[in-house]
Design a protein around this motif. Sequence first.
Motif: not given
Length: 234
Positions: A8, A10, A43-44, A46-47, A52-54, A67
């Motif tokens: 990952l 992002g 941030t991790t 949120k993915h 958030l999109r990778p 996804t």
Amino acid sequence: MTLKIEHLTGGYTGIPVIKDINLEIKPGQALGLIGLNGAGKSTTIKHVLGLLRPQKGKIELNDVVLTQQPTKFKKQVAYIPETPVLYPELTLKEHLELTILSYGLDEKKAWERAHELLKMFRLDDKLDWLPIHFSKGMRQKVMIVSAFLADTSLLVIDEPFTGLDPLAVANLIDLIKKAIADQKMVLMTTHVLADAQLAISNYAVLNNGTIEIVGSLDEIRSHYGLKPDDPFDK
Ligand code: ATP
């Protein structure tokens, strides 16, 4: 049944904040994400929550790729955010009704469970309160009750201990331990290792957006040459 985070990469703009993160959590396992401010823990998360999109890599939970089937993925995930997010116009009861609806829970069983959790966090007499009447800690407790009510296979918790009273911290630790015993998966960020280690024994250290080491706190201390009483500065 596993959470798999594979390669990952992002962040928020074109510049990656987290880089080539690989993590796996199996049923009955919990992982603490630790690291200095700005390391990339939130941030991790949120993915994993699909916020958030990778840029690269993928996140898969129980064979559902985030996804590809975001709705199906998100139904398996409950989240306790660092900053409570409540709807100003909804009462506590209405917030829990929303949780029951959005996770498709059996109403009767869910309300039995909700009453246990509300009692545990001293909120059982506040069902008709609006968020404006709650303190910050009480709002955090609403998020905790809601997340444990959802009873999902993955529980994502972002820095839960700061701002909670000691009884709530102890109750939260017990709930996390019970979730692990019930074969749930837990991913939690924290700086409060003294509390976290009462429930979680495995940690990943993020540094500048990459994972430096995964292991027990003893293994991590020895990796960095830290003694048991040294402040954890990684
Ligand atoms: P903390 O312990 O302070 O909560 P953290 O490990 O959770 O830190 P992140 O919030 O993931 O760290 O931040 C990682 C990096 O991403 C930091 O450099 C931060 O400035 C950046 N960042 C965080 N949020 C945003 C945002 N909304 N837009 C752009 N950059 C952001």
